[in-house]
Design an enzyme around this catalytic site. Structure first.
Site, PDB file in Angstrom:
ATOM      1  N   LYS A  40      -4.074 -59.258 -19.802  1.00  0.00           N
ATOM      2  CA  LYS A  40      -2.936 -60.133 -19.466  1.00  0.00           C
ATOM      3  C   LYS A  40      -1.652 -59.305 -19.318  1.00  0.00           C
ATOM      4  CE  LYS A  40      -2.338 -61.041 -24.425  1.00  0.00           C
ATOM      5  NZ  LYS A  40      -2.633 -61.996 -25.515  1.00  0.00           N
ATOM      6  N   ARG A 140      -0.580 -72.311 -32.891  1.00  0.00           N
ATOM      7  CA  ARG A 140      -0.188 -72.110 -31.493  1.00  0.00           C
ATOM      8  C   ARG A 140      -0.898 -73.115 -30.591  1.00  0.00           C
ATOM      9  NH1 ARG A 140      -0.324 -66.055 -29.078  1.00  0.00           N
ATOM     10  NH2 ARG A 140      -2.566 -66.405 -29.016  1.00  0.00           N
ATOM     11  N   HIS A 171      -7.819 -67.665 -33.362  1.00  0.00           N
ATOM     12  CA  HIS A 171      -6.958 -66.475 -33.292  1.00  0.00           C
ATOM     13  C   HIS A 171      -6.269 -66.316 -34.641  1.00  0.00           C
ATOM     14  CE1 HIS A 171      -4.882 -63.339 -31.172  1.00  0.00           C
ATOM     15  NE2 HIS A 171      -3.699 -63.864 -31.342  1.00  0.00           N
ATOM     16  N   ARG A 224     -12.159 -59.957 -28.237  1.00  0.00           N
ATOM     17  CA  ARG A 224     -11.080 -59.931 -27.239  1.00  0.00           C
ATOM     18  C   ARG A 224     -10.240 -58.687 -27.536  1.00  0.00           C
ATOM     19  NH1 ARG A 224     -10.796 -65.149 -29.808  1.00  0.00           N
ATOM     20  NH2 ARG A 224      -8.801 -64.519 -30.697  1.00  0.00           N
ATOM     21  N   TYR A 269      29.475 -46.109 -21.001  1.00  0.00           N
ATOM     22  CA  TYR A 269      30.242 -47.350 -21.137  1.00  0.00           C
ATOM     23  C   TYR A 269      30.766 -47.516 -22.559  1.00  0.00           C
ATOM     24  CZ  TYR A 269      28.524 -49.047 -16.621  1.00  0.00           C
ATOM     25  OH  TYR A 269      28.264 -49.202 -15.290  1.00  0.00           O
ATOM     26  N   CYS A 315      22.678 -47.123 -19.664  1.00  0.00           N
ATOM     27  CA  CYS A 315      23.167 -47.960 -18.563  1.00  0.00           C
ATOM     28  C   CYS A 315      21.981 -48.710 -17.950  1.00  0.00           C
ATOM     29  CB  CYS A 315      23.832 -47.112 -17.484  1.00  0.00           C
ATOM     30  SG  CYS A 315      24.988 -45.883 -18.091  1.00  0.00           S
ATOM     31  N   ASP A 317      20.577 -48.200 -15.071  1.00  0.00           N
ATOM     32  CA  ASP A 317      19.662 -47.350 -14.299  1.00  0.00           C
ATOM     33  C   ASP A 317      19.650 -45.885 -14.727  1.00  0.00           C
ATOM     34  OD1 ASP A 317      19.622 -49.633 -12.344  1.00  0.00           O
ATOM     35  OD2 ASP A 317      21.690 -48.950 -12.110  1.00  0.00           O
TER      36      ASP A 317
HETATM   37  C1  LIG Z   1      -3.361 -61.370 -26.478  1.00  0.00           C
HETATM   38  C2  LIG Z   1      -4.518 -61.947 -27.219  1.00  0.00           C
HETATM   39  C3  LIG Z   1      -5.533 -61.118 -27.709  1.00  0.00           C
HETATM   40  C4  LIG Z   1      -5.442 -59.611 -27.696  1.00  0.00           C
HETATM   41  O1  LIG Z   1      -4.734 -59.214 -28.837  1.00  0.00           O
HETATM   42  P1  LIG Z   1      -4.549 -57.668 -29.210  1.00  0.00           P
HETATM   43  O2  LIG Z   1      -3.781 -57.708 -30.479  1.00  0.00           O
HETATM   44  O3  LIG Z   1      -3.774 -57.056 -28.103  1.00  0.00           O
HETATM   45  O4  LIG Z   1      -5.911 -57.088 -29.340  1.00  0.00           O
HETATM   46  C5  LIG Z   1      -6.647 -61.714 -28.252  1.00  0.00           C
HETATM   47  N1  LIG Z   1      -6.744 -63.058 -28.349  1.00  0.00           N
HETATM   48  C6  LIG Z   1      -5.771 -63.886 -27.925  1.00  0.00           C
HETATM   49  C7  LIG Z   1      -5.953 -65.363 -28.069  1.00  0.00           C
HETATM   50  C8  LIG Z   1      -4.622 -63.367 -27.370  1.00  0.00           C
HETATM   51  O5  LIG Z   1      -3.644 -64.189 -26.970  1.00  0.00           O
END
Ligand SMILES: *Cc1c(COP(=O)(O)O)cnc(C)c1O
Length: 375
Positions: A40, A140, A171, A224, A269, A315, A317
């Protein structure tokens, strides 16, 4: 966005590091456990498609993204592996997902009812694959109530022409922490949901990188794998890694201007830096518009293997550094990475700017070209 292909500032991604990190994790996993590479947010700023391709070469079995658009981007790049969208997708687009063989996370029965109305408008080639999210304590998305969860499962099963119950997942909020009480509480709640199912779906998954690295006993049959595949320790420096991860990203530029200033002269700046003696100052053509945060004033970069302080405000850039001597235009500057035996890790930048490496990798904008060291 215009990519600065003609500028002297770039992100370099070493695909070999990604390959090695995925291969090392795959080797640790039981054979029946699949690894989905989390790509992602443009592969955490590393470039979604090249990262996905490198991970696939190393044995990744599928991909996770946050948005349906990202999933479509992977399909467009001709990646045919399973893809799971982790965020909530508008049910209105459920037929797009089904037709492109993209699996969606679902967190309520209401979502299924709305998606069915959409799916029923076209003759689906195949049912939409769904992964039910269990909110075991992250707060979440997902089911918090067991009976509501089971009603959703029942709804999927009685609408099997529209839905395929492909997965169930949760998660963790604290998998990267020394303290494990909250993790155990979440784990117990998720397990009670899974235990209430008559049949387990194809994928039961709980592990982000941190969970897989430090809590491997509860991996389910898919992980994941996100930040660790980029070579970053999910805990920052809090927990020791079970094996060495290789950071894939470096950020380099060049000195484009160099001059001597004198005691009392100011830089940047707000004139927040005043030279105490005669000193050499170099200008580096990266700024906060590239994701190099304004609050990095006072941090350092590497020139010729030597740490050079960032002087004056960053700055939009450009920014300025104090040099030990005059350097010619075109001298390499390392903002993240290794030079002459010295290393600046994304974690070091994160520590200084009071954030996490995840955020820094994601905010390097596309104005910085990405160069790839191929496998
Ligand atoms: C982004 C995400 C992950 C990956 O997490 P990491 O800490 O980068 O390994 C896994 N599961 C869900 C639901 C996420 O949103």
């Amino acid at each position: 966005m215009v990519v600065g292909n003609l500028r002297h500032a770039q992100v370099t991604i070493d695909e070999r590091a990604i390959f090695n990190n995925v291969a090392a994790e795959k080797q640790r996993l039981p054979k029946e456990t699949d690894l989905f590479a989390v790509v992602k947010a443009d592969g955490y700023g590393h470039g979604m498609v090249p990262v996905a391709q490198a991970a696939k070469k190393a044995g990744a079995n599928g991909f996770c993204v946050a948005l349906l658009d990202e999933a479509l981007g992977l399909r467009q790049a001709l990646l045919t592996e399973p893809i799971l969208v982790l965020g909530i997708t508008d049910p209105e687009y459920s037929n797009i997902a089904a037709s492109m063989d993209i699996s969606l996370a679902v967190g309520s029965r209401e979502w299924l009812i709305q998606a069915k109305a959409v799916l029923a408008q076209t003759v689906p080639l195949r049912p939409l694959a769904v992964h039910l999210a269990v909110d075991s304590g992250m707060g979440r998305i997902g089911f918090t109530d067991l009976s509501e969860f089971l009603r959703a499962v029942h709804y999927i099963q009685t609408n099997s022409e529209y839905f395929d119950f492909e997965g169930v997942f949760t998660h963790f909020a604290t998998a990267d922490s020394e303290e494990t009480a909250y993790f155990k509480q979440q784990s117990a709640k998720f397990n009670s949901f899974v235990a209430a199912l008559d049949d387990r779906p194809r994928y039961v998954h709980v592990s982000n990188s941190a969970t897989s690295l430090w809590h491997e006993a509860c991996n389910g049959n898919m992980i994941r794998f996100g930040v660790a595949l980029y070579g970053l320790n999910p805990s920052g420096d809090a927990l020791k890694l079970p094996y060495t991860l290789q950071p894939a990203l470096s950020l380099t530029s060049e000195i484009v201007f160099c001059k001597e200033i004198h005691a009392g002269d100011c830089v940047g700046y707000g004139a927040t830096y005043t030279a105490k003696t005669d000193e050499w100052v170099g200008t580096v053509p990266i700024g906060y518009a590239d994701g190099w945060l304004r609050r990095l004033q006072g941090f350092y970069v590497l020139v010729d293997g030597v740490r050079c302080e960032i002087v004056g405000r960053i700055c939009m850039d450009q920014f300025m550094i104090r040099l030990p001597k005059a350097y010619p235009m075109g001298t390499k500057v390392t903002l993240v990475g290794e030079d002459g035996g010295q290393t600046i890790r994304l974690q070091d930048v994160a520590d200084y700017s009071q954030t996490i490496h995840y955020e820094l990798a994601c905010i390097l904008t596309n104005r910085l070209p990405r160069n790839y060291i191929k496998i």
